[in-house]
Write a protein that holds these residues in place. Structure first.
Motif, PDB file in Angstrom:
ATOM      1  N   GLU A   1      49.160  47.195  86.708  1.00 16.19           N
ATOM      2  CA  GLU A   1      48.736  48.595  86.795  1.00 16.19           C
ATOM      3  C   GLU A   1      48.950  49.319  85.462  1.00 16.19           C
ATOM      4  O   GLU A   1      49.885  49.021  84.727  1.00 16.19           O
ATOM      5  CB  GLU A   1      49.505  49.335  87.893  1.00 16.19           C
ATOM      6  N   THR A   2      48.068  50.281  85.184  1.00 17.17           N
ATOM      7  CA  THR A   2      48.187  51.075  83.959  1.00 17.17           C
ATOM      8  C   THR A   2      48.376  52.561  84.280  1.00 17.17           C
ATOM      9  O   THR A   2      48.424  53.390  83.380  1.00 17.17           O
ATOM     10  CB  THR A   2      46.944  50.893  83.069  1.00 17.17           C
ATOM     11  N   ALA A   3      48.451  52.883  85.567  1.00 15.75           N
ATOM     12  CA  ALA A   3      48.690  54.261  85.997  1.00 15.75           C
ATOM     13  C   ALA A   3      49.474  54.219  87.306  1.00 15.75           C
ATOM     14  O   ALA A   3      49.264  53.317  88.125  1.00 15.75           O
ATOM     15  CB  ALA A   3      47.358  54.990  86.203  1.00 15.75           C
ATOM     16  N   VAL A   4      50.363  55.193  87.492  1.00 12.06           N
ATOM     17  CA  VAL A   4      51.150  55.256  88.725  1.00 12.06           C
ATOM     18  C   VAL A   4      51.207  56.701  89.206  1.00 12.06           C
ATOM     19  O   VAL A   4      51.481  57.611  88.419  1.00 12.06           O
ATOM     20  CB  VAL A   4      52.595  54.734  88.506  1.00 12.06           C
ATOM     21  N   VAL A   5      50.898  56.899  90.483  1.00  9.82           N
ATOM     22  CA  VAL A   5      51.171  58.185  91.123  1.00  9.82           C
ATOM     23  C   VAL A   5      52.621  58.088  91.587  1.00  9.82           C
ATOM     24  O   VAL A   5      52.944  57.319  92.492  1.00  9.82           O
ATOM     25  CB  VAL A   5      50.225  58.457  92.312  1.00  9.82           C
ATOM     26  N   VAL A   6      53.496  58.850  90.924  1.00  9.21           N
ATOM     27  CA  VAL A   6      54.929  58.705  91.159  1.00  9.21           C
ATOM     28  C   VAL A   6      55.349  59.427  92.433  1.00  9.21           C
ATOM     29  O   VAL A   6      56.070  58.895  93.262  1.00  9.21           O
ATOM     30  CB  VAL A   6      55.712  59.243  89.941  1.00  9.21           C
ATOM     31  N   GLY A   7      54.886  60.669  92.572  1.00  3.79           N
ATOM     32  CA  GLY A   7      55.246  61.441  93.752  1.00  3.79           C
ATOM     33  C   GLY A   7      54.473  62.733  93.775  1.00  3.79           C
ATOM     34  O   GLY A   7      53.715  63.031  92.847  1.00  3.79           O
ATOM     35  N   GLU A   8      54.617  63.482  94.862  1.00  3.30           N
ATOM     36  CA  GLU A   8      53.925  64.765  94.905  1.00  3.30           C
ATOM     37  C   GLU A   8      54.727  65.816  95.651  1.00  3.30           C
ATOM     38  O   GLU A   8      55.450  65.524  96.598  1.00  3.30           O
ATOM     39  CB  GLU A   8      52.512  64.623  95.481  1.00  3.30           C
ATOM     40  N   LEU A   9      54.576  67.044  95.162  1.00  6.88           N
ATOM     41  CA  LEU A   9      55.061  68.230  95.859  1.00  6.88           C
ATOM     42  C   LEU A   9      53.945  68.650  96.790  1.00  6.88           C
ATOM     43  O   LEU A   9      52.776  68.602  96.396  1.00  6.88           O
ATOM     44  CB  LEU A   9      55.273  69.374  94.872  1.00  6.88           C
ATOM     45  N   TYR A  10      54.258  69.051  97.994  1.00  6.37           N
ATOM     46  CA  TYR A  10      53.195  69.553  98.863  1.00  6.37           C
ATOM     47  C   TYR A  10      53.717  70.666  99.744  1.00  6.37           C
ATOM     48  O   TYR A  10      54.907  70.729 100.062  1.00  6.37           O
ATOM     49  CB  TYR A  10      52.559  68.424  99.677  1.00  6.37           C
ATOM     50  N   ARG A  11      52.790  71.559 100.091  1.00  9.79           N
ATOM     51  CA  ARG A  11      53.125  72.733 100.890  1.00  9.79           C
ATOM     52  C   ARG A  11      52.990  72.372 102.364  1.00  9.79           C
ATOM     53  O   ARG A  11      52.001  71.780 102.768  1.00  9.79           O
ATOM     54  CB  ARG A  11      52.110  73.836 100.555  1.00  9.79           C
ATOM     55  N   HIS A  12      54.004  72.728 103.161  1.00  7.60           N
ATOM     56  CA  HIS A  12      53.966  72.444 104.600  1.00  7.60           C
ATOM     57  C   HIS A  12      54.632  73.609 105.321  1.00  7.60           C
ATOM     58  O   HIS A  12      55.825  73.868 105.132  1.00  7.60           O
ATOM     59  CB  HIS A  12      54.701  71.131 104.884  1.00  7.60           C
ATOM     60  N   ASN A  13      53.859  74.317 106.133  1.00  2.60           N
ATOM     61  CA  ASN A  13      54.369  75.492 106.867  1.00  2.60           C
ATOM     62  C   ASN A  13      55.108  76.478 105.957  1.00  2.60           C
ATOM     63  O   ASN A  13      56.192  76.946 106.287  1.00  2.60           O
ATOM     64  CB  ASN A  13      55.299  75.055 108.013  1.00  2.60           C
ATOM     65  N   GLY A  14      54.529  76.739 104.797  1.00  3.32           N
ATOM     66  CA  GLY A  14      55.101  77.710 103.879  1.00  3.32           C
ATOM     67  C   GLY A  14      56.278  77.218 103.059  1.00  3.32           C
ATOM     68  O   GLY A  14      56.836  77.960 102.256  1.00  3.32           O
ATOM     69  N   GLU A  15      56.692  75.976 103.274  1.00  2.00           N
ATOM     70  CA  GLU A  15      57.790  75.398 102.488  1.00  2.00           C
ATOM     71  C   GLU A  15      57.232  74.291 101.593  1.00  2.00           C
ATOM     72  O   GLU A  15      56.171  73.738 101.856  1.00  2.00           O
ATOM     73  CB  GLU A  15      58.862  74.787 103.418  1.00  2.00           C
ATOM     74  N   TRP A  16      57.980  73.959 100.540  1.00  2.00           N
ATOM     75  CA  TRP A  16      57.582  72.853  99.663  1.00  2.00           C
ATOM     76  C   TRP A  16      58.401  71.616  99.999  1.00  2.00           C
ATOM     77  O   TRP A  16      59.601  71.695 100.215  1.00  2.00           O
ATOM     78  CB  TRP A  16      57.774  73.242  98.202  1.00  2.00           C
ATOM     79  N   LYS A  17      57.705  70.486 100.071  1.00  2.00           N
ATOM     80  CA  LYS A  17      58.346  69.199 100.312  1.00  2.00           C
ATOM     81  C   LYS A  17      57.993  68.259  99.164  1.00  2.00           C
ATOM     82  O   LYS A  17      57.082  68.544  98.383  1.00  2.00           O
ATOM     83  CB  LYS A  17      57.845  68.589 101.632  1.00  2.00           C
ATOM     84  N   PHE A  18      58.692  67.132  99.094  1.00  2.00           N
ATOM     85  CA  PHE A  18      58.395  66.121  98.079  1.00  2.00           C
ATOM     86  C   PHE A  18      58.175  64.787  98.767  1.00  2.00           C
ATOM     87  O   PHE A  18      58.904  64.429  99.686  1.00  2.00           O
ATOM     88  CB  PHE A  18      59.539  66.001  97.067  1.00  2.00           C
ATOM     89  N   ASN A  19      57.153  64.067  98.310  1.00  2.00           N
ATOM     90  CA  ASN A  19      56.819  62.753  98.849  1.00  2.00           C
ATOM     91  C   ASN A  19      56.928  61.727  97.726  1.00  2.00           C
ATOM     92  O   ASN A  19      56.285  61.880  96.686  1.00  2.00           O
ATOM     93  CB  ASN A  19      55.380  62.800  99.410  1.00  2.00           C
ATOM     94  N   ALA A  20      57.759  60.707  97.912  1.00  2.00           N
ATOM     95  CA  ALA A  20      57.901  59.622  96.935  1.00  2.00           C
ATOM     96  C   ALA A  20      56.771  58.618  97.179  1.00  2.00           C
ATOM     97  O   ALA A  20      56.768  57.927  98.184  1.00  2.00           O
ATOM     98  CB  ALA A  20      59.258  58.952  97.090  1.00  2.00           C
ATOM     99  N   ILE A  21      55.821  58.565  96.254  1.00  2.00           N
ATOM    100  CA  ILE A  21      54.625  57.751  96.504  1.00  2.00           C
ATOM    101  C   ILE A  21      54.698  56.385  95.834  1.00  2.00           C
ATOM    102  O   ILE A  21      54.623  55.357  96.490  1.00  2.00           O
ATOM    103  CB  ILE A  21      53.357  58.521  96.079  1.00  2.00           C
TER     104      ILE A  21
END
Length: 193
Positions: free
Chosen positions: A153-173
């Motif tokens: 691989e030459t690119a990696v999606v490491v993780g993302e912040l996402y909005r859920h019910n008005g709060e921010w969460k983090f997903n380890a991708i």
């Protein structure tokens, strides 16, 4: 103590940290003792995504060529050309309250610059991580170490912040792509020349 995440794990960011406003997303890596004859230049980027999983405009693609979103909510702190030294190699600052309403997710990615001509890939990279720090207290809240499950691989999606019910969460991708930055741009709806 930061929460250490594993691939696919999701965690609340703002719910458990009320009053959290500004975060620093640090990305780091080491290059294995493998000489391809060229420097390894890894680049962190942030894709600010709408509900459809795509960037509304090119302005929502934050990288070494576009360091700051017009809303001032996401700011890349500059390109590190070698990844030498300890700690974060590149940092992205995020002001949660300034993120525009049409942005529901921010994907953090790392790509290898000029990977094809330099014959480099993530199989030659080790100790890659992402961490989220509360800028007010300088406390590390979340850390995700990617491990060594990449090869060509030459690119990696490491993780993302996402909005859920008005709060921010983090997903380890931690998912890899071939085709470098151009492939990621296509995936997120950015035209590349």
């Amino acid at each position: 103590m930061p929460i250490n995440l594993t691939k696919g794990q999701k965690v609340d960011l703002t719910k458990g940290n009320p009053g959290l406003k500004n975060i620093m997303v640090g990305l780091g890596w080491d290059v294995n003792a493998f000489d391809s004859g060229a420097d390894f230049d890894l680049d962190a980027a942030a894709f600010m995504l709408g509900d459809n999983g795509r960037c509304p405009t090119e302005k929502e693609f934050i990288f070494y060529g576009n360091l700051e979103h017009p809303s001032k909510s996401v700011k890349h702190m500059g390109d590190n050309l070698t990844g030498e030294g300890e700690g974060d190699d590149e940092q992205i600052h995020v002001e949660l309250q300034k993120i525009p309403a049409n942005v529901s997710r921010i994907a953090f990615t790392v790509t290898i610059y000029d990977a094809e001509s330099r014959r480099q890939n993530f199989g030659q990279v080790s100790n890659a991580f992402i961490r989220i720090v509360d800028e007010a207290t300088n406390m590390e809240l979340i850390r995700y170490d990617l491990g060594e499950d990449f090869s060509i691989e030459t690119a990696v999606v490491v993780g993302e912040l996402y909005r859920h019910n008005g709060e921010w969460k983090f997903n380890a991708i931690g998912s890899g792509f071939q085709g470098g930055l151009a492939a990621l741009c296509g995936h997120y709806g950015i035209e590349v020349a």
